[in-house]
Design an enzyme around this catalytic site. Sequence first.
Site, PDB file in Angstrom:
ATOM      1  N   HIS A 223      35.222  40.961  37.485  1.00 47.56           N
ATOM      2  CA  HIS A 223      36.195  39.929  37.881  1.00 47.56           C
ATOM      3  C   HIS A 223      35.570  38.580  38.236  1.00 47.56           C
ATOM      4  CE1 HIS A 223      39.289  42.977  37.945  1.00 47.56           C
ATOM      5  NE2 HIS A 223      38.751  43.630  38.953  1.00 47.56           N
TER       6      HIS A 223
ATOM      7  N   ASP B 203      37.171  54.107  38.783  1.00 49.01           N
ATOM      8  CA  ASP B 203      38.464  54.101  39.478  1.00 49.01           C
ATOM      9  C   ASP B 203      39.602  54.507  38.550  1.00 49.01           C
ATOM     10  OD1 ASP B 203      38.181  51.767  38.042  1.00 49.01           O
ATOM     11  OD2 ASP B 203      38.490  50.412  39.751  1.00 49.01           O
TER      12      ASP B 203
HETATM   13  O1  ZLV Z   1      37.280  47.836  40.645  1.00 48.51           O
HETATM   14  O2  ZLV Z   1      43.928  44.988  49.696  1.00 48.51           O
HETATM   15  O3  ZLV Z   1      45.157  42.915  45.327  1.00 48.51           O
HETATM   16  C1  ZLV Z   1      35.660  46.178  39.985  1.00 48.51           C
HETATM   17  C2  ZLV Z   1      37.122  46.461  40.387  1.00 48.51           C
HETATM   18  O4  ZLV Z   1      37.901  46.162  39.264  1.00 48.51           O
HETATM   19  C3  ZLV Z   1      44.209  42.223  45.623  1.00 48.51           C
HETATM   20  N1  ZLV Z   1      42.968  42.656  45.486  1.00 48.51           N
HETATM   21  C4  ZLV Z   1      44.387  40.818  46.197  1.00 48.51           C
HETATM   22  C5  ZLV Z   1      44.999  39.840  45.282  1.00 48.51           C
HETATM   23  C6  ZLV Z   1      46.028  39.630  46.303  1.00 48.51           C
HETATM   24  N2  ZLV Z   1      45.484  40.723  47.118  1.00 48.51           N
HETATM   25  C7  ZLV Z   1      45.251  40.361  48.499  1.00 48.51           C
HETATM   26  C8  ZLV Z   1      44.032  40.875  49.106  1.00 48.51           C
HETATM   27  C9  ZLV Z   1      43.953  42.305  49.266  1.00 48.51           C
HETATM   28  C10 ZLV Z   1      45.036  42.959  50.046  1.00 48.51           C
HETATM   29  C11 ZLV Z   1      44.627  44.267  50.606  1.00 48.51           C
HETATM   30  C12 ZLV Z   1      43.292  46.122  49.991  1.00 48.51           C
HETATM   31  C13 ZLV Z   1      43.200  46.614  51.285  1.00 48.51           C
HETATM   32  C14 ZLV Z   1      42.523  47.783  51.538  1.00 48.51           C
HETATM   33  C15 ZLV Z   1      41.943  48.448  50.500  1.00 48.51           C
HETATM   34  C16 ZLV Z   1      42.038  47.953  49.213  1.00 48.51           C
HETATM   35  C17 ZLV Z   1      42.718  46.793  48.960  1.00 48.51           C
HETATM   36  C18 ZLV Z   1      42.824  46.280  47.611  1.00 48.51           C
HETATM   37  N3  ZLV Z   1      42.516  45.052  47.160  1.00 48.51           N
HETATM   38  C19 ZLV Z   1      43.269  46.990  46.527  1.00 48.51           C
HETATM   39  N4  ZLV Z   1      43.240  46.204  45.445  1.00 48.51           N
HETATM   40  C20 ZLV Z   1      42.767  45.039  45.842  1.00 48.51           C
HETATM   41  C21 ZLV Z   1      42.601  43.918  44.905  1.00 48.51           C
HETATM   42  C22 ZLV Z   1      41.181  43.802  44.377  1.00 48.51           C
HETATM   43  C23 ZLV Z   1      40.800  44.943  43.502  1.00 48.51           C
HETATM   44  C24 ZLV Z   1      39.405  44.751  42.969  1.00 48.51           C
HETATM   45  C25 ZLV Z   1      38.985  45.811  41.993  1.00 48.51           C
HETATM   46  C26 ZLV Z   1      37.533  45.647  41.605  1.00 48.51           C
HETATM   47  C27 ZLV Z   1      34.647  46.407  41.022  1.00 48.51           C
HETATM   48 ZN    ZN Z   2      38.485  48.521  39.188  1.00 48.50          ZN
END
Ligand code: ZLV
Ligand code: ZN
Length: 388
Positions: free
Chosen positions: A143, A268
């Site tokens: 990302h 994942d």
């Molecule tokens: O696996 O989130 O949904 C490569 C990879 O692809 C979001 N982030 C962002 C965009 C708007 N939100 C707000 C911020 C996060 C809100 C809370 C979490 C809280 C606890 C545990 C997990 C999350 C979470 N965050 C789940 N998904 C997100 C994504 C980012 C996912 C990245 C995947 C990375 C390494």
């Molecule tokens: Zn991922």
Amino acid sequence: STSCGDDKKRRVCYYYDAGIASADYGEHHVMVPKRVTMAHNLVSAYGLLGHMRRLRTAPATESDLAAFHDAGYLALLRSGAGDADRGVDAAGERGGGGFDDNPAFDGLWDYCLRYAGGSLAAARALAGDSSDIAINWSGGMHHACAGKASGFCYVNDIVLAIRALLGRFRRVLYVDVDVHHGDGVEAAFAGSSRVMTVSFHQHGDNFFPESGELKIVGKGQDERCAVVNVPLKKGFGDEEYHQLFEPIMGRVMEVFDPEAVVMQCGADSLDGDRLGSLKLTLNGHAQCVSFLRSFNRPLLLLGGGGYTINHVASCWCNETAVAIGKDIPNDIPKHGFDQFYQNHGYRLHYTLSQGDKNKKNAKYVDVHKPSIDKLKQQVLENLSKLKL
Ligand code: ZLV
Ligand code: ZN
Ligand code: CA
């Protein structure tokens, strides 16, 4: 046991930097770099290290990173990313409960240099023709953008590795089986006819990063760009996944005929992941690796997401064995991280209990066969229209 591969051996090289384990996104963060150490310990316990060349662990340099990233962004990262409350994503987005996708933490810069250094070393081993397959499980941070962190990724090691491969190979194929869309890599090469990017990902219900819907973007003025996205519904398992993966990737290999392949093996997409809602088994996930391996092109295997950390370690250990072409027993040898596999009876190939499934009830939805066929037809039709 894993189908579609072949038993022919490959020269495999492997990168592991123990310094990565000390990276800590914070107590409540789902991204746990130590899962790579767990995978490495499994690889070692299974005796796989003796079948691979170990790459020298040298962190990337700032000038390595500058091949893709903006100087100002790198300066911010190096400086400790300023204000730890804001993190290093330009938007300063924060989730509920004070959760920050891209926090600043001690040792962040060092962590970036190390995981990027691994992917670069691996790419160079392929470009120098000293290996057929190169592995860096700490890479795969798909990302990250040129000037901004996103989705737990700060530096885009994949873009750097692909650029290194382009110095030697005419066409490079990127395949992304992480449950999230590989948006950063797609954007970096969307105008290039020498790099095709293919991402399979969960899509819908605002699943991050929300991009990657079904269509082939013919962006660049000349429409020569090569972007393939396969959006998947929650609940897809091995059967549904491989009704798509193999026909689509088979056709991609035909029409694009890459000289090298980079695969992001985000774990994942496995069943029981804390973020994803696909249901791949270890074998279903590994079958993607053995299928691509069977085309016998230089192959770079990278990590990525994966949030149920014992599943991640099992997955990447199993895929290291697939790369080598060696069958390994299901019983996990005794080693320092044994206790993590206790809930699965110390077996590599885990099965989830009904209790685990009930906890995530919403994730186990029915999938519809006709819609999978239609999706496959649409992607194949798109592929036939690509101007390469
Ligand atoms: O696996 O989130 O949904 C490569 C990879 O692809 C979001 N982030 C962002 C965009 C708007 N939100 C707000 C911020 C996060 C809100 C809370 C979490 C809280 C606890 C545990 C997990 C999350 C979470 N965050 C789940 N998904 C997100 C994504 C980012 C996912 C990245 C995947 C990375 C390494
Ligand atoms: Zn991922
Ligand atoms: Ca993906």
